[in-house]
Scaffold this active site. Structure first.
Site, mmCIF file in Angstrom:
data_model
loop_
_atom_site.group_PDB
_atom_site.id
_atom_site.type_symbol
_atom_site.label_atom_id
_atom_site.label_comp_id
_atom_site.label_asym_id
_atom_site.label_seq_id
_atom_site.Cartn_x
_atom_site.Cartn_y
_atom_site.Cartn_z
ATOM 1 C CG ASP A 1 1.773 -1.046 3.376
ATOM 2 O OD1 ASP A 1 1.054 -0.667 4.308
ATOM 3 O OD2 ASP A 1 1.435 -1.907 2.526
ATOM 4 C CG HIS B 1 -1.777 -1.016 1.535
ATOM 5 N ND1 HIS B 1 -1.422 -2.124 2.245
ATOM 6 C CD2 HIS B 1 -3.084 -1.174 1.232
ATOM 7 C CE1 HIS B 1 -2.467 -2.929 2.346
ATOM 8 N NE2 HIS B 1 -3.486 -2.380 1.741
#
Ligand code: XLS
Ligand code: NI
Ligand code: NI
Length: 445
Positions: free
Chosen positions: A107, A104
């Site tokens: 992340d 993501h």
């Protein structure tokens, strides 16, 4: 950049040692270069490590804080932590030998105070990730935008009733697609954790779904404009965190994609644990996607049969994986997709090596499942039994029915003329035993 042995100092390169090995840090079945049905295991399985559970998760649950104290999480500045995390991630990928990873946006890089700052953080990390990819050969399978963690998304991302939040979601997707393209990702995922509702009393479902479709069109158009040739994927899940998620399961999502004409660019990313949350099996969801020509990629994990949430455990259930691989192989395998381990170690698995052990077991399970499924397909027994059940449609009135050449009244007349007959056995125990026979065979050699 830190040296490649900083974060997992006690772990050496994980290698294939074969079924007789007792070494927990070695593959028993996953021999990446071995060929099955004309392709290497590496090519068939296209394993990916997920960034979020593996390097961002700390083992927190609603009843307690994190138990996993990561060495890469120690710096006081978020961008320094992100850089350390990237080093740790690539050390992990290369030692494990997984060819792909998934992330993501949040992340990889922390959210900034403004859209511009967030974009800057992400592009700094994308540059670093690109260098890491070049030096290690590890590739990006897919990227996605986290449209569920920030409080602004409490009422949804693309389906939020507030235009300002939809615009923020668009800003994130805009940057996440660009990052995915920049890093050579072959798919781009939408998982709608907060694209759903909690009460119909305050929700205009039709408007939210129309808005979701419009949002996906814009994302598709942008991606294609900047040269993205891969698949956009929707990852169905019935609930959690929303009470009712719009992409409930494969069939619901396919209906949505077809309704809005998105089925040319979008396929499905099927997650095992999401399938079971929707009261389906993993194989069922894969089959539904495959039959629609929309099986793109999978999130491999498993749930817990005794509770009803997304426990995201590493897949070790060989039987389920054989059934899944039967569907995947029969549908021609992965093109732009692969097998992403959307799985995490348990909260009390706190040793540095446990993340390796989880992945090793999962990769062995899929390698074994692939082999059993390939053997079953090659032997053709199940295919033959299945085909035989439908043989009455191969000729005569059965074939006419399929071609649309008989009416309901003609079928009625045919039935009226039939002598009494005993229905055919479905042979369920036989087909189950055949699967076991192939499982037994492999383990005994
Ligand atoms: C959550 C989902 C999520 C997606 C990526 O349940 O599985 O992790 O895979 O956003
Ligand atoms: Ni997932
Ligand atoms: Ni999930």
């Amino acid at each position: 950049m830190a040296s490649s042995t900083t974060y997992f100092p006690n772990v050496k390169q994980i290698t294939f040692e074969g079924p007789k090995s007792d070494n927990p840090m070695a593959f028993k079945y996953y021999d990446a270069n071995r060929k099955i049905a004309g392709k290497t295991l590496r090519e068939h399985l296209k394993f990916a490590v997920c960034y979020w559970h593996s390097f961002c998760g700390v083992g927190a649950d609603p009843f307690g804080s994190g138990t996993l104290l990561h060495k890469w999480d120690q710096a006081s500045h978020a961008m320094d932590r992100a850089k350390a995390r990237l080093d740790a991630a690539f050390e992990f990928f290369t030692k494990l030998g997984t060819p792909y990873y998934c992330f993501h946006d949040r992340d990889l890089a922390p959210e900034g105070g403004t859209v511009v700052e967030s974009e800057k953080n992400l592009s700094t990390m994308v540059d670093l990730a690109k260098r890491m990819q070049q030096s290690t050969g590890v590739k990006l399978l897919w990227g996605t935008a986290n449209l569920f963690s920030h409080p602004r998304y409490m009422n949804g991302g693309a389906t939020n009733p507030d235009m300002r939040v939809v615009a923020h979601a668009a800003a994130q997707v805009h940057a996440a697609i660009a990052s995915t393209v920049e890093l050579g990702g072959t798919s781009y995922v939408f998982w709608g954790g907060r694209e759903g509702y909690n009460s119909l009393l305050n929700t205009d479902m039709k408007r939210e779904l129309d808005n979701l479709a419009q949002f996906l069109c814009l994302a598709r158009d942008y991606g294609r404009k900047i040269g993205f040739k891969g698949d956009f994927l929707i990852e169905p899940k019935p609930m959690e965190p929303s009470k009712h998620q719009y992409d409930f399961d494969a069939a619901t999502t396919i209906g949505f994609l077809r309704q809005y004409g998105l089925d040319k660019d979008f396929k499905l990313n099927i997650e095992a644990n999401h399938a079971t949350l929707a009261n389906h099996t993993f194989a069922h969801e894969l089959q539904v996607a495959s039959d629609a020509g929309l099986l793109g990629s999978i999130d491999a994990n498993r749930g817990d049969p005794q509770n009803g949430w997304d426990t995201d455990q590493f897949p070790t259930n060989v039987y389920d994986v054989v059934e899944a691989m039967l569907v995947i192989l029969s549908s021609g395998g992965f093109k732009h997709g692969g097998i992403n381990f959307d799985a995490k170690v348990r909260r009390n698995s706190t040793d540095n090596e446990d993340l390796f052990i989880g992945h090793i077991g999962a990769m062995d399970t899929f390698a074994f499942g692939l082999e059993v499924a390939a053997n079953l397909i090659e032997a053709g027994v199940l295919t033959k039994i299945k085909a035989a059940r439908y043989q009455s449609f191969n000729a005569g009135i059965g074939l006419e029915f399929i071609k649309g050449k008989v009416s309901l009244a003609q079928l009625r007349d045919y039935a009226a003329d039939l002598p009494n007959f005993a229905p055919d056995s479905g042979k369920q125990e036989l087909v189950e035993n055949i699967v076991n026979q192939y499982l037994f065979g492999r383990t005994l050699t």
